[in-house]
Write a protein that holds these residues in place. Structure first.
Motif, PDB file in Angstrom:
ATOM      1  N   ALA A  69       0.863  -1.183   0.000  1.00 17.91           N
ATOM      2  CA  ALA A  69       0.000   0.000   0.000  1.00 17.91           C
ATOM      3  C   ALA A  69       0.902   1.236   0.000  1.00 17.91           C
ATOM      4  O   ALA A  69       1.911   1.270   0.714  1.00 17.91           O
ATOM      5  N   GLN A 105      12.434   8.930  -4.823  1.00 21.26           N
ATOM      6  CA  GLN A 105      12.779   7.645  -4.184  1.00 21.26           C
ATOM      7  C   GLN A 105      14.275   7.428  -3.961  1.00 21.26           C
ATOM      8  O   GLN A 105      14.715   6.335  -3.687  1.00 21.26           O
ATOM      9  N   GLU A 140      15.331   0.894   7.835  1.00 20.86           N
ATOM     10  CA  GLU A 140      14.587   2.071   7.382  1.00 20.86           C
ATOM     11  C   GLU A 140      13.171   1.976   7.932  1.00 20.86           C
ATOM     12  O   GLU A 140      12.528   0.927   7.830  1.00 20.86           O
TER      13      GLU A 140
HETATM   14  P1  ADP Z   1      15.010   1.204  -2.133  1.00 17.75           P
HETATM   15  O1  ADP Z   1      15.532  -0.183  -2.017  1.00 17.75           O
HETATM   16  O2  ADP Z   1      15.068   1.734  -3.518  1.00 17.75           O
HETATM   17  O3  ADP Z   1      15.565   2.126  -1.084  1.00 17.75           O
HETATM   18  P2  ADP Z   1      12.487   1.532  -0.709  1.00 17.75           P
HETATM   19  O4  ADP Z   1      11.481   0.464  -0.515  1.00 17.75           O
HETATM   20  O5  ADP Z   1      13.212   2.000   0.499  1.00 17.75           O
HETATM   21  O6  ADP Z   1      13.462   1.043  -1.852  1.00 17.75           O
HETATM   22  O7  ADP Z   1      11.761   2.764  -1.391  1.00 17.75           O
HETATM   23  C1  ADP Z   1      12.431   3.975  -1.681  1.00 17.75           C
HETATM   24  C2  ADP Z   1      11.614   5.156  -1.171  1.00 17.75           C
HETATM   25  O8  ADP Z   1      10.315   5.178  -1.819  1.00 17.75           O
HETATM   26  C3  ADP Z   1      11.278   5.115   0.305  1.00 17.75           C
HETATM   27  O9  ADP Z   1      12.347   5.586   1.097  1.00 17.75           O
HETATM   28  C4  ADP Z   1      10.053   6.026   0.353  1.00 17.75           C
HETATM   29  O10 ADP Z   1      10.404   7.386   0.228  1.00 17.75           O
HETATM   30  C5  ADP Z   1       9.314   5.620  -0.931  1.00 17.75           C
HETATM   31  N1  ADP Z   1       8.376   4.523  -0.632  1.00 17.75           N
HETATM   32  C6  ADP Z   1       8.646   3.199  -0.736  1.00 17.75           C
HETATM   33  N2  ADP Z   1       7.591   2.449  -0.363  1.00 17.75           N
HETATM   34  C7  ADP Z   1       6.618   3.304  -0.010  1.00 17.75           C
HETATM   35  C8  ADP Z   1       5.256   3.145   0.460  1.00 17.75           C
HETATM   36  N3  ADP Z   1       4.722   1.927   0.646  1.00 17.75           N
HETATM   37  N4  ADP Z   1       4.548   4.261   0.722  1.00 17.75           N
HETATM   38  C9  ADP Z   1       5.090   5.496   0.528  1.00 17.75           C
HETATM   39  N5  ADP Z   1       6.353   5.715   0.092  1.00 17.75           N
HETATM   40  C10 ADP Z   1       7.111   4.642  -0.180  1.00 17.75           C
END
Ligand code: ADP
Ligand code: MG
Length: 388
Positions: free
Chosen positions: A190, A223, A262
Protein backbone atom coordinates in the motif's frame (compact mmCIF):
# COMPACT_ATOMS: atom_id res chain seq x y z
CA UNK A 1 46.58 -15.50 12.21
CA UNK A 2 46.21 -12.45 14.50
CA UNK A 3 43.43 -13.99 16.54
CA UNK A 4 42.96 -14.42 20.26
CA UNK A 5 40.12 -15.58 22.46
CA UNK A 6 37.43 -13.00 23.27
CA UNK A 7 35.64 -12.77 26.60
CA UNK A 8 33.21 -15.56 25.68
CA UNK A 9 35.66 -17.63 23.69
CA UNK A 10 34.86 -16.19 20.27
CA UNK A 11 38.09 -15.03 18.70
CA UNK A 12 39.05 -11.41 18.32
CA UNK A 13 40.49 -10.60 14.91
CA UNK A 14 43.22 -8.16 15.75
CA UNK A 15 44.69 -5.32 13.71
CA UNK A 16 47.25 -6.64 11.25
CA UNK A 17 44.86 -9.34 10.00
CA UNK A 18 43.27 -9.20 6.55
CA UNK A 19 39.66 -8.18 6.08
CA UNK A 20 37.83 -9.35 2.94
CA UNK A 21 35.00 -7.20 1.59
CA UNK A 22 32.44 -8.48 -0.90
CA UNK A 23 31.72 -5.43 -3.04
CA UNK A 24 33.99 -2.52 -3.87
CA UNK A 25 31.55 0.39 -4.22
CA UNK A 26 31.57 3.52 -2.08
CA UNK A 27 30.55 1.63 1.05
CA UNK A 28 33.38 -0.85 0.54
CA UNK A 29 35.75 2.06 0.01
CA UNK A 30 34.74 3.77 3.24
CA UNK A 31 34.86 0.45 5.14
CA UNK A 32 38.32 -0.09 3.70
CA UNK A 33 39.46 3.35 4.87
CA UNK A 34 38.24 2.63 8.40
CA UNK A 35 39.84 -0.82 8.39
CA UNK A 36 43.16 0.62 7.24
CA UNK A 37 43.01 3.26 9.89
CA UNK A 38 42.64 0.49 12.48
CA UNK A 39 45.66 -1.27 10.97
CA UNK A 40 44.01 -4.08 8.99
CA UNK A 41 44.92 -5.21 5.53
CA UNK A 42 42.04 -5.02 3.06
CA UNK A 43 41.05 -7.05 0.04
CA UNK A 44 37.96 -6.61 -2.04
CA UNK A 45 35.97 -8.72 -4.49
CA UNK A 46 34.16 -6.71 -7.15
CA UNK A 47 33.13 -7.20 -10.80
CA UNK A 48 34.91 -3.98 -11.76
CA UNK A 49 38.67 -3.69 -11.98
CA UNK A 50 38.32 0.04 -11.32
CA UNK A 51 35.88 -0.02 -8.39
CA UNK A 52 35.86 2.83 -5.83
CA UNK A 53 37.40 0.59 -3.13
CA UNK A 54 40.42 -0.19 -5.29
CA UNK A 55 42.15 2.94 -3.99
CA UNK A 56 42.14 1.62 -0.42
CA UNK A 57 42.57 -2.11 -1.04
CA UNK A 58 45.78 -4.15 -0.94
CA UNK A 59 44.21 -6.46 -3.49
CA UNK A 60 41.11 -6.52 -5.73
CA UNK A 61 39.75 -9.86 -6.91
CA UNK A 62 37.84 -9.02 -10.09
CA UNK A 63 34.87 -11.38 -10.36
CA UNK A 64 31.07 -11.37 -10.39
CA UNK A 65 29.24 -11.82 -7.08
CA UNK A 66 28.07 -15.30 -8.06
CA UNK A 67 31.61 -16.54 -8.75
CA UNK A 68 31.98 -19.15 -6.00
CA UNK A 69 35.66 -19.82 -6.68
CA UNK A 70 36.51 -16.14 -6.36
CA UNK A 71 34.60 -15.89 -3.06
CA UNK A 72 36.51 -18.94 -1.81
CA UNK A 73 39.82 -17.35 -2.84
CA UNK A 74 38.85 -14.21 -0.88
CA UNK A 75 37.95 -16.36 2.14
CA UNK A 76 41.13 -18.44 2.03
CA UNK A 77 43.26 -15.30 2.18
CA UNK A 78 41.19 -13.30 4.73
CA UNK A 79 40.64 -13.62 8.50
CA UNK A 80 37.03 -12.47 8.20
CA UNK A 81 34.71 -11.54 5.34
CA UNK A 82 32.07 -8.85 5.33
CA UNK A 83 29.96 -7.27 2.60
CA UNK A 84 28.85 -3.91 1.32
CA UNK A 85 25.95 -5.01 -0.88
CA UNK A 86 23.15 -7.55 -0.58
CA UNK A 87 23.33 -8.96 -4.10
CA UNK A 88 25.90 -11.58 -3.20
CA UNK A 89 24.85 -15.06 -4.30
CA UNK A 90 24.14 -17.03 -1.14
CA UNK A 91 26.14 -19.96 -2.52
CA UNK A 92 29.19 -17.67 -2.75
CA UNK A 93 28.78 -16.67 0.88
CA UNK A 94 28.13 -20.26 1.97
CA UNK A 95 31.26 -21.47 0.18
CA UNK A 96 33.33 -18.63 1.65
CA UNK A 97 32.04 -19.48 5.14
CA UNK A 98 33.84 -22.85 4.92
CA UNK A 99 37.16 -21.02 5.10
CA UNK A 100 36.66 -18.03 7.37
CA UNK A 101 33.87 -16.33 9.34
CA UNK A 102 31.47 -14.39 7.08
CA UNK A 103 29.79 -11.58 8.97
CA UNK A 104 26.91 -10.95 8.58
CA UNK A 105 26.08 -14.60 8.01
CA UNK A 106 24.07 -16.31 5.31
CA UNK A 107 20.91 -16.22 7.48
CA UNK A 108 20.94 -12.41 7.63
CA UNK A 109 21.71 -12.06 3.94
CA UNK A 110 18.88 -14.45 3.05
CA UNK A 111 16.38 -12.25 4.91
CA UNK A 112 17.57 -8.95 3.51
CA UNK A 113 18.28 -9.81 -0.13
CA UNK A 114 14.73 -10.78 -1.06
CA UNK A 115 11.85 -8.47 -0.21
CA UNK A 116 9.42 -11.40 0.01
CA UNK A 117 11.52 -13.18 2.63
CA UNK A 118 12.19 -9.88 4.40
CA UNK A 119 8.52 -8.88 4.65
CA UNK A 120 7.44 -12.37 5.71
CA UNK A 121 10.21 -12.56 8.32
CA UNK A 122 9.41 -9.09 9.70
CA UNK A 123 5.72 -9.82 10.05
CA UNK A 124 6.29 -13.30 11.50
CA UNK A 125 8.55 -11.69 14.16
CA UNK A 126 5.90 -9.10 15.00
CA UNK A 127 7.72 -6.11 13.48
CA UNK A 128 5.04 -3.87 11.91
CA UNK A 129 5.22 -3.44 8.11
CA UNK A 130 2.99 -1.80 5.46
CA UNK A 131 0.10 -3.96 4.20
CA UNK A 132 1.61 -6.06 1.40
CA UNK A 133 1.11 -8.99 -0.99
CA UNK A 134 3.60 -11.17 -2.85
CA UNK A 135 2.83 -11.42 -6.59
CA UNK A 136 4.23 -13.23 -9.62
CA UNK A 137 1.81 -12.18 -12.41
CA UNK A 138 0.09 -9.00 -13.66
CA UNK A 139 -3.27 -10.54 -12.72
CA UNK A 140 -2.11 -11.08 -9.14
CA UNK A 141 -0.81 -7.52 -9.10
CA UNK A 142 -4.22 -6.19 -10.21
CA UNK A 143 -5.90 -8.27 -7.51
CA UNK A 144 -3.48 -6.95 -4.85
CA UNK A 145 -4.15 -3.34 -5.87
CA UNK A 146 -7.92 -3.98 -5.69
CA UNK A 147 -7.37 -4.99 -2.06
CA UNK A 148 -4.67 -2.50 -1.04
CA UNK A 149 -5.67 0.60 -3.03
CA UNK A 150 -2.95 2.88 -4.46
CA UNK A 151 0.26 0.88 -4.20
CA UNK A 152 3.88 0.49 -5.13
CA UNK A 153 5.23 -2.71 -6.64
CA UNK A 154 8.87 -3.55 -5.86
CA UNK A 155 10.90 -6.39 -7.39
CA UNK A 156 11.78 -9.01 -4.81
CA UNK A 157 15.47 -8.87 -5.61
CA UNK A 158 18.12 -6.35 -6.63
CA UNK A 159 16.20 -3.07 -6.38
CA UNK A 160 17.89 0.07 -5.00
CA UNK A 161 17.36 3.83 -5.06
CA UNK A 162 13.79 3.29 -6.23
CA UNK A 163 14.95 1.12 -9.17
CA UNK A 164 12.74 -1.89 -9.82
CA UNK A 165 9.70 -0.06 -8.46
CA UNK A 166 6.50 1.24 -10.04
CA UNK A 167 3.52 3.08 -8.58
CA UNK A 168 -0.09 2.22 -9.33
CA UNK A 169 -3.22 4.20 -8.59
CA UNK A 170 -5.62 1.49 -9.74
CA UNK A 171 -5.74 -2.18 -10.85
CA UNK A 172 -6.01 -1.03 -14.53
CA UNK A 173 -2.34 -0.08 -14.40
CA UNK A 174 -1.20 -3.59 -13.43
CA UNK A 175 0.02 -4.62 -16.92
CA UNK A 176 2.08 -1.44 -17.30
CA UNK A 177 3.52 -1.57 -13.78
CA UNK A 178 4.35 -5.29 -13.98
CA UNK A 179 6.23 -4.67 -17.25
CA UNK A 180 8.06 -1.76 -15.59
CA UNK A 181 9.46 -4.04 -12.90
CA UNK A 182 10.60 -6.54 -15.54
CA UNK A 183 7.70 -8.98 -14.96
CA UNK A 184 9.65 -10.33 -12.00
CA UNK A 185 8.35 -11.81 -8.74
CA UNK A 186 7.58 -8.80 -6.57
CA UNK A 187 6.11 -7.39 -3.40
CA UNK A 188 3.18 -4.97 -3.62
CA UNK A 189 2.72 -2.51 -0.78
CA UNK A 190 0.00 0.00 0.00
CA UNK A 191 1.30 3.50 -0.84
CA UNK A 192 1.28 5.21 2.56
CA UNK A 193 1.08 8.89 3.54
CA UNK A 194 4.47 9.11 5.22
CA UNK A 195 4.91 11.74 7.88
CA UNK A 196 8.61 11.05 8.25
CA UNK A 197 11.24 8.57 7.20
CA UNK A 198 13.88 7.57 9.68
CA UNK A 199 16.58 4.97 9.98
CA UNK A 200 18.61 3.37 12.71
CA UNK A 201 21.96 1.65 12.39
CA UNK A 202 22.58 -1.04 14.94
CA UNK A 203 25.72 -3.08 15.46
CA UNK A 204 26.10 -6.44 17.17
CA UNK A 205 29.35 -8.29 17.70
CA UNK A 206 29.73 -12.08 17.81
CA UNK A 207 30.26 -11.71 21.59
CA UNK A 208 26.73 -10.31 21.81
CA UNK A 209 27.47 -6.63 22.44
CA UNK A 210 24.77 -4.44 20.84
CA UNK A 211 24.85 -0.69 20.17
CA UNK A 212 22.41 1.43 18.19
CA UNK A 213 22.98 4.89 16.76
CA UNK A 214 20.44 7.65 17.33
CA UNK A 215 17.89 7.63 14.47
CA UNK A 216 18.55 9.71 11.37
CA UNK A 217 15.75 11.68 9.74
CA UNK A 218 15.80 11.08 5.98
CA UNK A 219 14.42 13.00 3.05
CA UNK A 220 13.96 11.32 -0.32
CA UNK A 221 13.48 12.88 -3.74
CA UNK A 222 12.32 10.60 -6.57
CA UNK A 223 12.78 7.64 -4.18
CA UNK A 224 16.51 8.42 -3.78
CA UNK A 225 17.91 9.66 -0.48
CA UNK A 226 18.46 13.39 -0.88
CA UNK A 227 19.52 14.45 2.59
CA UNK A 228 19.74 12.93 6.01
CA UNK A 229 20.41 14.34 9.48
CA UNK A 230 21.61 12.56 12.61
CA UNK A 231 20.41 12.71 15.33
CA UNK A 232 17.10 13.42 13.57
CA UNK A 233 14.92 16.05 15.25
CA UNK A 234 12.35 13.52 16.45
CA UNK A 235 10.10 13.17 19.49
CA UNK A 236 12.09 11.32 22.17
CA UNK A 237 9.45 8.59 22.40
CA UNK A 238 9.61 7.87 18.66
CA UNK A 239 13.42 7.83 18.68
CA UNK A 240 13.56 5.42 21.59
CA UNK A 241 10.93 3.15 20.03
CA UNK A 242 12.98 2.98 16.81
CA UNK A 243 16.10 2.15 18.83
CA UNK A 244 14.27 -0.63 20.68
CA UNK A 245 13.08 -2.17 17.40
CA UNK A 246 16.62 -2.01 16.02
CA UNK A 247 18.18 -3.67 19.05
CA UNK A 248 15.45 -6.32 19.05
CA UNK A 249 16.11 -7.04 15.41
CA UNK A 250 19.87 -7.40 15.93
CA UNK A 251 19.12 -9.97 18.65
CA UNK A 252 16.45 -11.79 16.63
CA UNK A 253 18.86 -12.17 13.71
CA UNK A 254 21.84 -12.93 15.95
CA UNK A 255 23.49 -10.28 13.83
CA UNK A 256 27.26 -10.20 13.46
CA UNK A 257 28.06 -6.85 11.88
CA UNK A 258 25.79 -3.88 11.34
CA UNK A 259 22.23 -3.53 10.16
CA UNK A 260 20.45 -0.45 8.83
CA UNK A 261 16.71 -0.36 9.38
CA UNK A 262 14.59 2.07 7.38
CA UNK A 263 11.34 3.14 9.05
CA UNK A 264 8.17 4.91 7.95
CA UNK A 265 6.53 7.10 10.60
CA UNK A 266 2.83 7.71 9.97
CA UNK A 267 0.72 10.61 11.21
CA UNK A 268 -1.27 8.27 13.51
CA UNK A 269 1.90 7.46 15.47
CA UNK A 270 2.60 4.09 13.84
CA UNK A 271 6.21 3.22 13.12
CA UNK A 272 6.55 0.67 10.30
CA UNK A 273 9.69 -1.10 9.16
CA UNK A 274 10.34 -0.39 5.47
CA UNK A 275 13.47 -2.39 4.71
CA UNK A 276 16.73 -3.76 6.09
CA UNK A 277 20.32 -3.62 4.90
CA UNK A 278 23.00 -5.64 6.74
CA UNK A 279 25.80 -3.20 5.91
CA UNK A 280 26.68 0.48 6.20
CA UNK A 281 23.93 2.71 4.84
CA UNK A 282 23.72 6.06 3.06
CA UNK A 283 21.70 7.49 5.96
CA UNK A 284 24.47 6.49 8.38
CA UNK A 285 27.01 8.79 6.71
CA UNK A 286 26.30 11.71 9.07
CA UNK A 287 27.58 9.56 11.97
CA UNK A 288 31.12 9.97 10.60
CA UNK A 289 31.20 13.54 11.89
CA UNK A 290 28.22 13.48 14.28
CA UNK A 291 29.15 10.53 16.49
CA UNK A 292 32.17 9.31 18.40
CA UNK A 293 32.39 6.28 16.07
CA UNK A 294 31.57 6.20 12.36
CA UNK A 295 29.37 3.41 11.00
CA UNK A 296 32.42 2.24 9.02
CA UNK A 297 34.65 1.90 12.05
CA UNK A 298 31.73 0.25 13.86
CA UNK A 299 31.25 -2.47 11.26
CA UNK A 300 34.98 -3.27 11.33
CA UNK A 301 34.90 -3.48 15.12
CA UNK A 302 31.77 -5.66 14.98
CA UNK A 303 33.00 -8.18 12.40
CA UNK A 304 36.40 -8.41 14.12
CA UNK A 305 34.68 -8.96 17.48
CA UNK A 306 36.38 -5.92 19.01
CA UNK A 307 34.56 -3.83 21.61
CA UNK A 308 31.98 -1.68 19.81
CA UNK A 309 32.56 2.07 19.69
CA UNK A 310 30.40 4.66 21.40
CA UNK A 311 27.45 5.75 19.25
CA UNK A 312 27.00 8.96 21.21
CA UNK A 313 26.27 11.97 19.03
CA UNK A 314 28.30 15.04 19.89
CA UNK A 315 26.50 17.43 17.50
CA UNK A 316 23.92 17.23 14.72
CA UNK A 317 25.34 16.58 11.27
CA UNK A 318 23.48 16.46 7.95
CA UNK A 319 24.57 15.02 4.64
CA UNK A 320 23.36 15.86 1.15
CA UNK A 321 24.00 13.40 -1.65
CA UNK A 322 25.89 14.44 -4.77
CA UNK A 323 24.34 12.74 -7.79
CA UNK A 324 25.95 12.49 -11.20
CA UNK A 325 23.57 15.19 -12.49
CA UNK A 326 25.86 17.75 -10.83
CA UNK A 327 28.63 16.71 -13.22
CA UNK A 328 26.60 17.65 -16.30
CA UNK A 329 28.87 20.59 -17.11
CA UNK A 330 32.07 19.02 -15.85
CA UNK A 331 33.54 18.81 -12.35
CA UNK A 332 31.54 20.86 -9.84
CA UNK A 333 33.42 23.74 -8.08
CA UNK A 334 34.12 21.84 -4.87
CA UNK A 335 36.03 24.71 -3.29
CA UNK A 336 32.80 26.73 -3.21
CA UNK A 337 31.12 24.08 -1.06
CA UNK A 338 34.15 23.68 1.20
CA UNK A 339 34.05 27.41 1.93
CA UNK A 340 30.90 26.80 4.02
CA UNK A 341 31.97 26.45 7.65
CA UNK A 342 31.77 22.94 9.06
CA UNK A 343 31.45 21.29 5.63
CA UNK A 344 33.25 18.10 4.64
CA UNK A 345 33.41 16.56 1.19
CA UNK A 346 33.33 12.82 0.58
CA UNK A 347 33.91 11.74 -3.02
CA UNK A 348 33.65 8.10 -3.98
CA UNK A 349 36.14 7.98 -6.86
CA UNK A 350 33.66 6.63 -9.42
CA UNK A 351 34.92 6.20 -12.92
CA UNK A 352 32.17 8.20 -14.62
CA UNK A 353 29.19 10.35 -13.66
CA UNK A 354 25.67 9.39 -14.71
CA UNK A 355 22.42 11.15 -13.79
CA UNK A 356 21.07 9.60 -10.58
CA UNK A 357 24.38 7.93 -9.72
CA UNK A 358 25.71 8.59 -6.23
CA UNK A 359 29.12 10.24 -6.72
CA UNK A 360 29.70 11.54 -3.22
CA UNK A 361 28.15 13.45 -0.37
CA UNK A 362 28.62 16.62 1.59
CA UNK A 363 28.33 16.70 5.34
CA UNK A 364 27.77 19.76 7.47
CA UNK A 365 27.30 20.34 11.16
CA UNK A 366 25.01 22.83 12.82
CA UNK A 367 23.90 24.01 16.24
CA UNK A 368 20.60 22.27 15.54
CA UNK A 369 19.57 19.53 13.13
CA UNK A 370 17.70 22.13 11.08
CA UNK A 371 20.84 24.31 10.82
CA UNK A 372 22.91 21.31 9.78
CA UNK A 373 20.44 20.48 6.97
CA UNK A 374 20.47 24.09 5.78
CA UNK A 375 24.29 24.11 5.70
CA UNK A 376 24.48 20.81 3.80
CA UNK A 377 21.93 22.04 1.25
CA UNK A 378 23.60 25.44 0.92
CA UNK A 379 26.98 23.80 0.29
CA UNK A 380 25.42 21.58 -2.38
CA UNK A 381 23.66 24.56 -4.00
CA UNK A 382 27.07 26.10 -4.50
CA UNK A 383 28.06 23.11 -6.61
CA UNK A 384 25.13 23.73 -8.93
CA UNK A 385 26.54 27.07 -10.01
CA UNK A 386 28.95 25.29 -12.31
CA UNK A 387 28.72 26.53 -15.92
CA UNK A 388 27.17 29.90 -14.99
P1 ADP B 1 15.01 1.20 -2.13
O1 ADP B 1 15.53 -0.18 -2.02
O2 ADP B 1 15.07 1.73 -3.52
O3 ADP B 1 15.56 2.13 -1.08
P2 ADP B 1 12.49 1.53 -0.71
O4 ADP B 1 11.48 0.46 -0.52
O5 ADP B 1 13.21 2.00 0.50
O6 ADP B 1 13.46 1.04 -1.85
O7 ADP B 1 11.76 2.76 -1.39
C1 ADP B 1 12.43 3.97 -1.68
C2 ADP B 1 11.61 5.16 -1.17
O8 ADP B 1 10.31 5.18 -1.82
C3 ADP B 1 11.28 5.12 0.30
O9 ADP B 1 12.35 5.59 1.10
C4 ADP B 1 10.05 6.03 0.35
O10 ADP B 1 10.40 7.39 0.23
C5 ADP B 1 9.31 5.62 -0.93
N1 ADP B 1 8.38 4.52 -0.63
C6 ADP B 1 8.65 3.20 -0.74
N2 ADP B 1 7.59 2.45 -0.36
C7 ADP B 1 6.62 3.30 -0.01
C8 ADP B 1 5.26 3.15 0.46
N3 ADP B 1 4.72 1.93 0.65
N4 ADP B 1 4.55 4.26 0.72
C9 ADP B 1 5.09 5.50 0.53
N5 ADP B 1 6.35 5.72 0.09
C10 ADP B 1 7.11 4.64 -0.18
MG1 MG C 1 15.23 2.18 0.94
Amino acid sequence: MSTQGGSNGIGVIRPGATLGILGGGQLGRMMGLAARSLGYRVQVLDPSDNCPAKAVADRVIVAPFDDVEAAVELAKTSSVITLEIENIASRSLEAAAQYCPTRPGVNVLAVSQDRRVEKNWLSSQGFPVAPYRVITTAAELAEAVRELGPSVVKTAREGYDGKGQARLESPDEAERAFAEVGAAPSVVEAWLPLEKELSVIVARSPSGEVRAYPPALNHHTKQILDWSVLPGPLPAELASRAGEVARGMAEALQLEGILAIEFFALADGRLLVNELAPRPHNSGHPATEACLTSQFEQVIRAVCNLPLGSTEAVRPVAISNLLGDLWENGEPPFEAALAVDGVHLHLYGKESARPGRKMGHISASGRTAEDAVQHALEARRRLMQNGD
